[in-house]
Design a protein around this motif. Structure first.
Motif, PDB file in Angstrom:
ATOM      1  N   UNK A  84       6.709  -0.581   5.911  1.00 13.49           N
ATOM      2  CA  UNK A  84       5.832  -0.012   7.134  1.00 13.49           C
ATOM      3  C   UNK A  84       6.102  -1.411   8.316  1.00 13.49           C
ATOM      4  N   UNK A  85       6.617  -0.714   9.192  1.00 14.20           N
ATOM      5  CA  UNK A  85       6.733  -1.410  10.403  1.00 14.20           C
ATOM      6  C   UNK A  85       6.031  -1.077  11.698  1.00 14.20           C
ATOM      7  N   UNK A  86       5.680  -2.382  12.249  1.00  9.39           N
ATOM      8  CA  UNK A  86       4.741  -1.835  13.390  1.00  9.39           C
ATOM      9  C   UNK A  86       5.755  -2.577  14.958  1.00  9.39           C
ATOM     10  N   UNK A  87       5.830  -1.309  15.744  1.00  7.16           N
ATOM     11  CA  UNK A  87       6.564  -1.585  17.087  1.00  7.16           C
ATOM     12  C   UNK A  87       5.791  -1.483  18.036  1.00  7.16           C
ATOM     13  N   UNK A  88       5.238  -2.409  18.483  1.00  5.81           N
ATOM     14  CA  UNK A  88       4.116  -2.604  19.584  1.00  5.81           C
ATOM     15  C   UNK A  88       4.280  -2.107  20.979  1.00  5.81           C
ATOM     16  N   UNK A  89       5.474  -2.514  21.301  1.00  9.55           N
ATOM     17  CA  UNK A  89       5.767  -1.719  22.506  1.00  9.55           C
ATOM     18  C   UNK A  89       6.964  -1.161  22.620  1.00  9.55           C
TER      19      UNK A  89
END
Ligand SMILES: C[S@@+](CC[C@H](N)C(=O)[O-])C[C@H]1O[C@@H](n2cnc3c(N)ncnc32)[C@H](O)[C@@H]1O
Length: 368
Positions: free
Chosen positions: A57-62
């Motif tokens: 589970x990966x978060x790409x913040x911008x």
């Protein structure tokens, strides 16, 4: 040098009339749609440095326009979940559209202010739910009002603006060729806004934009923070007149607040990749110093592939007494600084990769 819009405002300066193209590269718009997405080399390196694994589970913040998001999805073979957030509604629609065109189903785009990415909840709420049930306004960011007002200023000088100006420059020179009609400042601003935010709510073909209320602490395996920045690495960039020492420092403050959120969202043992397309050490090496000095459980990790050069070691004292602390000896080889004047011939870019130690107490203190 002055910018295109500056030409209409200031009374002196140097304007350059581009009479020929630097590269005779045809437009790739609508060519092999869904098959290719042009990216700068350092952007691909940043996605690879994150080293995403299938099922994570990966978060790409911008995330917008979604170049790195889609590169990460491809590296994960579209297995797992990439939460791709951006604060612009239209840009989030664009991510939907790009993911659909590329046939990638592991990407979930959300509209969210990354400065409020960690949700704050009541004790009664289900802590196993990784997305928040409650709105997180008034959450961890103490100075959100200040940031809000700064956002407007900072946004106006990010790389989208440069792109907008370049595109608009072309439009204006076409106009000129047709025996120029007068273009007002309002028209310029409108065009730049349109370029920055996309074609407008009713004209976008992307999917429905979901708003997120933030995410639970420690709920991601990896986080990419490809931060909005001064974009001083983009080329060709003939003018930098709109950046001041003060505006550069504001970028740095903004990036630190975003990084504070990233630290809370990644699980112990997880990874944060921080990247920018600027050569300003205040937004790069000084961010790394801030991160390592503030969060003792973070450490710099080696990156693969390693194509960029070393980071800057030392400190810089400004005439007003403000001091920027950069890297310490031994840290420089752990980051990648892409220098646009080096033989690599890339845009200016910076990548730092952090691993999050498993000091549970520190992390609990952070999210309390
Ligand atoms: C450098 S660009 C990201 C490029 C993108 N990672 C890619 O590779 O395609 C920075 C993005 O940050 C977004 N942004 C700026 N402030 C933000 C905030 N507070 N929350 C979320 N997104 C933000 C901008 O809309 C912009 O799309």
């Amino acid at each position: 040098m002055i910018s295109r819009s500056g030409m209409f405002r200031v009374t002196e300066g140097l304007a350059v009339d581009m009479s020929d193209r630097v590269f005779h590269l045809p437009s790739f718009r609508d060519v092999l749609e869904g098959e290719i997405f042009l990216q700068n080399l350092p952007s691909i390196v940043a996605a690879r440095a994150l080293d995403p694994q299938k099922g994570e589970r990966i978060l790409d913040m911008c995330a917008a326009p979604g170049g790195k998001t889609t590169a990460i999805a491809i590296l994960m073979k579209d297995e797992g979940e990439i939460v791709a957030v951006d604060r612009s509604h239209n840009k989030v629609q664009g991510i939907h559209k790009l993911a659909a065109e590329m046939g990638l189903s592991c990407i979930t785009p959300y509209k969210l202010d990354a400065l409020k990415a960690v949700c704050v909840r009541n004790e009664s709420e289900d802590l196993s739910d990784p997305s928040c049930a409650k709105d997180n306004h008034g959450g961890h960011i103490q100075d959100s009002n200040f940031m809000k007002s700064e956002v407007e200023k900072i946004e106006s000088i990010t790389f989208e603006r440069l792109n907008a100006e370049n595109d608009f420059k072309k439009a204006v020179s076409n106009e000129k060729a047709n025996e120029s009609s007068y273009i007002s400042k309002a028209d310029i601003r409108k065009e730049m806004r349109r370029k920055r935010n996309g074609p407008g709510r009713n004209q976008c073909l992307g999917g429905k934009v979901e708003k997120s209320k933030g995410f639970a602490p420690s709920s991601f395996d990896r986080v990419l923070l490809d931060a909005p920045c001064s974009a001083l690495g983009l080329r060709p960039r003939l003018f930098i007149g709109e950046e001041t020492i003060e505006s550069l420092r504001k970028h740095a403050i903004y990036q630190r607040r975003m990084f504070d959120q990233a630290v809370q969202l990644v699980r112990p043992g997880g990874v944060i990749v921080y990247s920018t397309c600027t050569i300003n050490p205040g937004e790069n090496e000084a961010l790394v110093r801030y991160a390592l000095d503030t969060y003792k459980f973070l450490s710099l990790a080696p990156q693969h592939p390693r194509i960029g050069g070393p980071g800057l070691v030392g400190r810089f004292e400004f005439p007003d007494g403000y001091t920027e602390e950069w890297l310490r000896p031994g840290e420089e080889e752990l980051v990648q600084r892409f220098d646009p004047s080096s033989p690599l011939d890339t845009i200016g870019f910076f990548i730092a990769k952090f691993v999050v130690g498993s000091n549970e107490t520190d992390l609990q203190n952070l999210s309390s």
